[in-house]
Design a protein around this motif. Sequence first.
Motif, PDB file in Angstrom:
ATOM      1  N   UNK A   1       0.695  -1.120   0.052  1.00 40.24           N
ATOM      2  CA  UNK A   1       0.179   0.111  -0.059  1.00 40.24           C
ATOM      3  C   UNK A   1       0.790   1.258   0.042  1.00 40.24           C
ATOM      4  N   UNK A   2       0.372   2.270  -0.606  1.00 39.32           N
ATOM      5  CA  UNK A   2       1.140   3.426  -0.780  1.00 39.32           C
ATOM      6  C   UNK A   2      -0.373   4.461  -0.867  1.00 39.32           C
ATOM      7  N   UNK A   3      -0.025   5.865  -0.243  1.00 38.34           N
ATOM      8  CA  UNK A   3      -1.022   6.961   0.029  1.00 38.34           C
ATOM      9  C   UNK A   3      -0.638   7.722  -1.267  1.00 38.34           C
ATOM     10  N   UNK A   4      -1.695   8.505  -1.667  1.00 40.88           N
ATOM     11  CA  UNK A   4      -1.673   9.315  -2.785  1.00 40.88           C
ATOM     12  C   UNK A   4      -2.806  10.301  -2.646  1.00 40.88           C
ATOM     13  N   UNK A   5      -3.036  11.199  -3.945  1.00 39.17           N
ATOM     14  CA  UNK A   5      -3.761  11.987  -4.104  1.00 39.17           C
ATOM     15  C   UNK A   5      -4.657  11.969  -5.416  1.00 39.17           C
ATOM     16  N   UNK A   6      -5.783  11.510  -5.644  1.00 40.96           N
ATOM     17  CA  UNK A   6      -6.440  11.575  -6.847  1.00 40.96           C
ATOM     18  C   UNK A   6      -7.057  12.912  -7.101  1.00 40.96           C
TER      19      UNK A   6
ATOM     20  N   UNK B   1     -17.388   4.276 -14.598  1.00 41.07           N
ATOM     21  CA  UNK B   1     -16.365   2.980 -15.305  1.00 41.07           C
ATOM     22  C   UNK B   1     -15.994   3.683 -16.600  1.00 41.07           C
ATOM     23  N   UNK B   2     -14.601   3.265 -16.830  1.00 40.12           N
ATOM     24  CA  UNK B   2     -13.852   3.574 -18.225  1.00 40.12           C
ATOM     25  C   UNK B   2     -13.253   5.208 -18.058  1.00 40.12           C
ATOM     26  N   UNK B   3     -13.490   5.842 -17.128  1.00 44.67           N
ATOM     27  CA  UNK B   3     -12.975   7.270 -17.075  1.00 44.67           C
ATOM     28  C   UNK B   3     -11.517   7.157 -16.462  1.00 44.67           C
ATOM     29  N   UNK B   4     -10.746   8.206 -16.839  1.00 44.61           N
ATOM     30  CA  UNK B   4      -9.202   8.108 -16.468  1.00 44.61           C
ATOM     31  C   UNK B   4      -9.157   9.238 -15.260  1.00 44.61           C
ATOM     32  N   UNK B   5      -8.065   8.783 -14.594  1.00 49.97           N
ATOM     33  CA  UNK B   5      -7.963   9.632 -13.254  1.00 49.97           C
ATOM     34  C   UNK B   5      -6.279   9.820 -13.057  1.00 49.97           C
ATOM     35  N   UNK B   6      -5.771  10.912 -12.851  1.00 50.36           N
ATOM     36  CA  UNK B   6      -4.202  11.145 -12.338  1.00 50.36           C
ATOM     37  C   UNK B   6      -4.362  11.121 -10.955  1.00 50.36           C
ATOM     38  N   UNK B   7      -3.213  10.138 -10.460  1.00 54.94           N
ATOM     39  CA  UNK B   7      -2.965  10.150  -8.965  1.00 54.94           C
ATOM     40  C   UNK B   7      -1.497  10.445  -8.733  1.00 54.94           C
ATOM     41  N   UNK B   8      -1.362  11.350  -7.685  1.00 59.83           N
ATOM     42  CA  UNK B   8      -0.084  11.929  -7.274  1.00 59.83           C
ATOM     43  C   UNK B   8       0.193  11.156  -6.118  1.00 59.83           C
ATOM     44  N   UNK B   9       1.541  10.712  -6.211  1.00 60.11           N
ATOM     45  CA  UNK B   9       2.017   9.939  -5.206  1.00 60.11           C
ATOM     46  C   UNK B   9       3.583  10.802  -4.737  1.00 60.11           C
ATOM     47  N   UNK B  10       3.644  10.917  -3.447  1.00 57.69           N
ATOM     48  CA  UNK B  10       4.976  11.333  -3.010  1.00 57.69           C
ATOM     49  C   UNK B  10       5.798  10.742  -2.112  1.00 57.69           C
ATOM     50  N   UNK B  11       7.104  11.176  -2.329  1.00 57.88           N
ATOM     51  CA  UNK B  11       8.293  10.123  -1.542  1.00 57.88           C
ATOM     52  C   UNK B  11       8.948  11.332  -0.765  1.00 57.88           C
ATOM     53  N   UNK B  12       9.490  10.971   0.329  1.00 57.66           N
ATOM     54  CA  UNK B  12      10.414  12.211   1.010  1.00 57.66           C
ATOM     55  C   UNK B  12      11.413  12.587   0.006  1.00 57.66           C
ATOM     56  N   UNK B  13      11.729  13.887   0.140  1.00 60.14           N
ATOM     57  CA  UNK B  13      13.072  14.462  -0.469  1.00 60.14           C
ATOM     58  C   UNK B  13      13.058  14.076  -2.075  1.00 60.14           C
ATOM     59  N   UNK B  14      11.750  13.727  -2.506  1.00 54.70           N
ATOM     60  CA  UNK B  14      11.785  13.453  -3.958  1.00 54.70           C
ATOM     61  C   UNK B  14      10.571  14.103  -4.722  1.00 54.70           C
ATOM     62  N   UNK B  15      10.674  14.172  -5.837  1.00 56.80           N
ATOM     63  CA  UNK B  15       9.647  14.915  -6.771  1.00 56.80           C
ATOM     64  C   UNK B  15       8.214  13.951  -6.657  1.00 56.80           C
TER      65      UNK B  15
END
Length: 409
Positions: free
Chosen positions: A105-110, A168-182
């Motif tokens: 698992x990882x956290x992110x923002x849709x 259903x069939x829509x697209x969505x962008x999700x942003x994941x972040x990591x410490x000290x990284x883009x």
Amino acid sequence: MKFPLYFSRKIAFSKDNKNNLSRVIIFIGRLSVALGVIVSLITVSTGLGSKKAIKERLGDFSGHVTIKSTQSNSSYNTSVLDNAGLDIKKIQSLPDVASVQKYAMVTGIMRNEHSFCGVIFKGVGKDFDSLRFKKFLIAGKTPFFDGDGYNNGVVISEKIANDLHLKVKDSIVTVFSKADQKPIYRKFEVTGIFKTDIKMIDDQFVIGDINHVKRILDMKPEEIGGLDIFFKNVNDVDEDFPQVEKYIGYKNYAEKATDKYPQINDWIGLFDTNMGIIISIMLLVVIINIIMVLLILIIERTNSIGLLKTLGATNGQIRTTFINYTLIIMIPGLLCGNIIGLGLLFAQKYFEIIKLNPENYYVSVVPVDLNPLVIISISVGILIISGMALVIPSYLISKISPVKAIKYN
């Protein structure tokens, strides 16, 4: 046939009861018994049904037992499961284990042009139990995760879909972040929408490919974030939990589904308390009414008691007669209570008449568990406890003098 039972049946079915005070008293006694059975059946069946439904929903979504690394933190970004002492094959071979699936698992923002939503992206692989998960799907389907490459299909909750205006069939962008990284951006396609009715799950979770999570968290191909263990029966969890702990290793820990959400666990615990209180109240009402019936029947039949004593009947035989008499009176009330109570429960079970707010109750309809053993135990328990409660009041018979009783008008 023993005299007390024979005589109690005779007076219980006597036509004399139809035109005297006992007719009203018997009706009140039977009514109280019927109401007691109806309320007890509904309380126990819906209480047990709610507990079972909530446990099953929690377990079927995230595993009845989950194995995690002791290094996992509260951020929901899983740490790598330690392999030292971990024996997955031994866990799978336990008799009550239905399946085991790996996850990370990882956290992110849709986000999209409508809004944004913080999510917990749960990555699963080819061992994902899609048949068990299917009950939660309300639209679309679960993507097939074969373990090769990156599957961009995701299953999101109805709550997230509504917040982001997705279908259903829509697209969505999700942003994941990591410490000290883009930030890391990933574009996914919604292949399915699910609903568990459990707010803590529906508000956050997204199901996708485990390989995406491994890449984001820089995990090696053979590494995993945890294991979801599913049992054949949700009631086996407490019994088999210690067996699972033997094979997880020293640097990992096992956690029950209900322990992940203490507020839900506390809510489930309330059912036992509420059931105990309601059944105790109804049992007290039944006992009070039945004792009242017994006392009035004794007073009404004082002449008969005096005559029986004159003919040689002992106080014990007469007390037993009147206790049996009162218990026989209860039987029609028990039958009517069971018929009405079970009728209401079957109607709720198959037609789902009464709805609930899942945000408050974690289920959308009142669940019903029709356990035959519980149903029989309620009726038998009421009879036995009532019989025991009648023993002390029946000693009033010992105080009745045969001479005075025969003259009693």
